[in-house]
Design a protein around this motif. Structure first.
Motif, mmCIF file in Angstrom:
data_model
loop_
_atom_site.group_PDB
_atom_site.id
_atom_site.type_symbol
_atom_site.label_atom_id
_atom_site.label_comp_id
_atom_site.label_asym_id
_atom_site.label_seq_id
_atom_site.Cartn_x
_atom_site.Cartn_y
_atom_site.Cartn_z
ATOM 1 N N VAL A 59 0.837 -1.207 0.000
ATOM 2 C CA VAL A 59 0.000 0.000 0.000
ATOM 3 C C VAL A 59 0.865 1.247 0.000
ATOM 4 N N LYS A 60 1.810 1.306 0.917
ATOM 5 C CA LYS A 60 2.643 2.502 1.080
ATOM 6 C C LYS A 60 3.454 2.805 -0.167
ATOM 7 N N ASN A 61 3.947 1.770 -0.852
ATOM 8 C CA ASN A 61 4.855 1.966 -1.978
ATOM 9 C C ASN A 61 4.165 2.083 -3.333
ATOM 10 N N ASN A 62 2.859 1.767 -3.389
ATOM 11 C CA ASN A 62 2.205 1.717 -4.699
ATOM 12 C C ASN A 62 0.890 2.473 -4.802
ATOM 13 N N ILE A 63 0.282 2.834 -3.683
ATOM 14 C CA ILE A 63 -1.003 3.539 -3.723
ATOM 15 C C ILE A 63 -0.801 4.941 -3.147
ATOM 16 N N PHE A 64 -0.942 5.948 -4.001
ATOM 17 C CA PHE A 64 -0.649 7.321 -3.589
ATOM 18 C C PHE A 64 -1.889 8.218 -3.550
ATOM 19 N N ASP A 65 -3.054 7.599 -3.685
ATOM 20 C CA ASP A 65 -4.283 8.399 -3.656
ATOM 21 C C ASP A 65 -5.242 7.890 -2.582
#
Length: 229
Positions: free
Chosen positions: A96-102
């Motif tokens: 989540v932290k490394n791939n989802i920015f929205d």
């Protein structure tokens, strides 16, 4: 004055939905996710305050509020996990932290076209704001006719162990673009509409997007003349 509509669920709501989606899952992993989710929520609040302050300053300097209103939302766990899957990842805190920015998002609705650039420039030049990604669907609309400026920006959120850079997605669009996008979203995701009607109205909406953009351009010219000293 900015009227802001919030969609910020609390941790109990998130925990309940995560349990429904994931079932029995590692509690330590979930706790890390919850802490990060709250961090993203705090990031959205930081940007909300920044945007409100900028809007107030523009009102004092130019007698004009570029921001009509804002809407803040947090991505639901179901939507988040679905997006992770599309990217080829299973759920984990690191994924989540490394791939989802929205996870956190703010939709900024402006009064006029030029207000979009005004708000973007004033926000991104702040020393603690980092621009991570920019997608300009105004100069280059999507095939459907969708227009909006999408920014992924980060800001330090101060935690008990120090500041943490936190990403937030900010969408900037005019009142007209927002009206168009709301109708297009309803057409695209309203499942009981006949396919033939969807195709018919999709074509009409695409044409209306261009017409609406021309109308907003003309209105911008009028506004600029009225603002001349």
């Amino acid at each position: 004055m900015i009227l802001q509509r919030n969609n910020l669920p609390n941790i109990d709501q998130i925990s309940e939905e995560m349990s429904r989606v994931l079932g029995d899952y590692d509690r330590t992993e979930l706790r890390e996710f919850f802490v990060y989710y709250q961090q993203c929520q705090a990031g959205a609040k930081e940007f909300g305050t920044k945007l409100e302050n900028l809007d107030s300053e523009f009102e004092m300097l130019d007698n004009h509020n570029p921001i009509h209103h804002m809407e803040t939302r947090m991505k639901s766990p179901r939507s988040l996990i679905r997006k992770l899957g599309k990217k080829g990842y299973e759920f984990s805190y690191e994924a989540v932290k490394n791939n989802i920015f929205d996870i956190a998002g703010i939709r900024v609705i402006t009064n006029y076209l030029d207000d979009i650039k005004t708000v973007e420039t004033a926000l991104t030049k702040q020393s603690d704001v980092t621009l991570l990604k920019r997608k300009d669907y105004i100069s280059h609309p999507k095939a459907s006719g969708y227009r909006s400026l999408h920014l992924v920006v980060s800001v330090p959120v101060f935690r008990t162990n120090g500041p943490a850079a936190t990403p937030v997605e900010i969408q900037l669009r005019t009142v007209g673009m927002d009206m168009w996008a709301s109708l297009e979203h309803k057409l695209r995701y309203k499942t009981d509409v006949e396919k033939a009607k969807v195709e018919q109205f999709s074509g009409q909406l695409k044409n209306y997007s261009s017409e609406l953009n021309q109308i907003e351009t003309n209105m911008q010219h009028i506004f600029n003349h009225l603002q001349e000293k």
